[in-house]
Design an enzyme around this catalytic site. Structure first.
Site, PDB file in Angstrom:
ATOM      1  N   HIS A  32      41.998  33.485  35.867  1.00 13.62           N
ATOM      2  CA  HIS A  32      41.550  34.036  37.462  1.00 13.62           C
ATOM      3  C   HIS A  32      42.790  34.514  37.810  1.00 13.62           C
ATOM      4  O   HIS A  32      43.794  33.984  37.997  1.00 13.62           O
ATOM      5  CB  HIS A  32      41.032  33.010  38.023  1.00 13.62           C
ATOM      6  CG  HIS A  32      40.556  33.277  39.548  1.00 13.62           C
ATOM      7  ND1 HIS A  32      41.063  32.749  40.519  1.00 13.62           N
ATOM      8  CD2 HIS A  32      39.506  34.125  39.853  1.00 13.62           C
ATOM      9  CE1 HIS A  32      40.562  33.402  41.624  1.00 13.62           C
ATOM     10  NE2 HIS A  32      39.889  34.283  41.113  1.00 13.62           N
ATOM     11  N   HIS A 109      47.499  40.695  44.054  1.00  6.90           N
ATOM     12  CA  HIS A 109      46.698  39.621  44.547  1.00  6.90           C
ATOM     13  C   HIS A 109      47.239  39.165  45.768  1.00  6.90           C
ATOM     14  O   HIS A 109      48.329  38.243  45.808  1.00  6.90           O
ATOM     15  CB  HIS A 109      46.805  38.534  43.467  1.00  6.90           C
ATOM     16  CG  HIS A 109      45.920  37.052  43.892  1.00  6.90           C
ATOM     17  ND1 HIS A 109      44.569  37.452  44.319  1.00  6.90           N
ATOM     18  CD2 HIS A 109      46.344  35.989  44.094  1.00  6.90           C
ATOM     19  CE1 HIS A 109      44.091  36.107  44.772  1.00  6.90           C
ATOM     20  NE2 HIS A 109      45.271  35.505  44.764  1.00  6.90           N
TER      21      HIS A 109
END
Length: 317
Positions: A32, A109
């Site tokens: 992820h 991210h």
């Protein structure tokens, strides 16, 4: 050590009976937010962060970034180590930097991270050394990207992977046998209309990843079960995200210890038990992603599900 490369060739090593099984019916470990381990504390905060986080950083500077890094760096292993450890699906978010004269593309991210080109090349080097391994690159979020940025990314994929990329076909036609014959090793999923015009981009809807968005391990498991039950009518690949989402209050309480200790390790036993009891096959799991893929035998547990399939414990239709 040696252990890291234990699963570098796990696809090549699968029993012969599985070589003609559609990849949609195999169990495949994924990570992820695969690129967050490269988060750079010196870089500006990503454009997708809410105002509050941006303000927090402008007031507290580097300290805030160091704390954020603890929460955002969901992977501690770089690309090559993840691949060597058996990860075959990568969850990729791409961003430009504001006012960047070079129009460089980054994996994003929370904070900006690695240059996309370097990451793609790192994967390519692994694939060249391991010709029977196949990876899924899922480009699922784009931040601050204009048409020409997409064109640049598509060209970069062409230049890096060439014939290693498998053109989009019916998902159930993709087997190891098929890919090995054609010498394809990369399936690129692209969650943007751009995908329609390019033969080697698979549309995003062929890689659904329903998200539980909960801090509660029990709710997560109920959600995962329900989504698998609904899954298979679609004839696509499918992701089960064994991922808990931190609430703001959790972040504040655990800010010093970070996501890993506060959430993942506490909930790990229940989440791993769920993974262990899954079946691969047409009505079962396919790609399973987790945050800390090196914890708790996650990867080997997912890979092992394929061996039960070989013993005919599951539907082989």
């Amino acid at each position: 050590g040696k252990n890291e490369l234990l699963f570098a060739d796990w696809m090549a090593a699968l029993p012969g009976s599985l070589h003609s099984t559609p990849l949609t019916n195999l169990a495949i470990p994924g990570s992820h937010d695969s690129f967050s381990f490269y988060i750079d504390e010196a870089s500006p905060v990503g454009p997708e962060q809410p105002e509050t986080v941006q303000n927090f950083v402008s007031v507290f500077g580097t300290v805030a970034k160091k704390l954020m890094r603890k929460w955002l760096a969901t992977q501690t292993m770089n690309f090559t180590s993840q691949l060597g450890a058996g990860i075959r699906y990568f969850d990729l978010r791409i961003s430009t930097k504001p006012r960047d004269p070079d129009n460089e593309l980054y994996f994003a991210h929370g904070l900006f991270s690695a240059k996309v080109k370097e990451g793609l090349e790192e994967i390519n080097a692994f694939l060249t050394e391991h010709p029977k391994e196949v990876v899924f690159l899922d480009f699922n979020h784009f931040y601050g990207m204009q048409k020409y940025h997409h064109e640049k990314l598509v060209q970069m994929l062409k230049d890096t992977y060439g014939n290693k990329m498998c053109p989009a076909i019916f998902a159930h036609e993709v087997t190891l046998q098929y890919l090995w014959e054609k010498e394809h090793q990369v399936l690129v999923f692209y969650h943007s209309p751009v995908a329609v015009e390019v033969a080697f981009l698979w549309p995003g809807q062929m890689m659904p990843a329903p998200w539980a968005n909960t801090t509660d391990p029990e709710k997560l498991i109920q959600f995962l079960q329900a989504s698998i039950t609904e899954r298979r009518k679609k004839g696509s690949f499918f992701i089960s995200q064994v991922v808990l989402t931190p609430k703001a209050s959790t972040v504040v309480k655990g800010v010093a210890s970070g996501l890993r200790e506060t959430i993942t390790e506490r909930a790990l036993p229940a989440m791993m038990e769920w993974v262990r009891t899954q079946k691969a096959g047409e009505s079962g799991v396919n790609i399973i992603t987790a945050d800390f893929v090196e914890l708790g035998d996650f990867i080997s547990t997912v890979i092992k599900l394929n061996y039960a399939l070989d013993e005919g414990e599951d539907d082989t239709t």
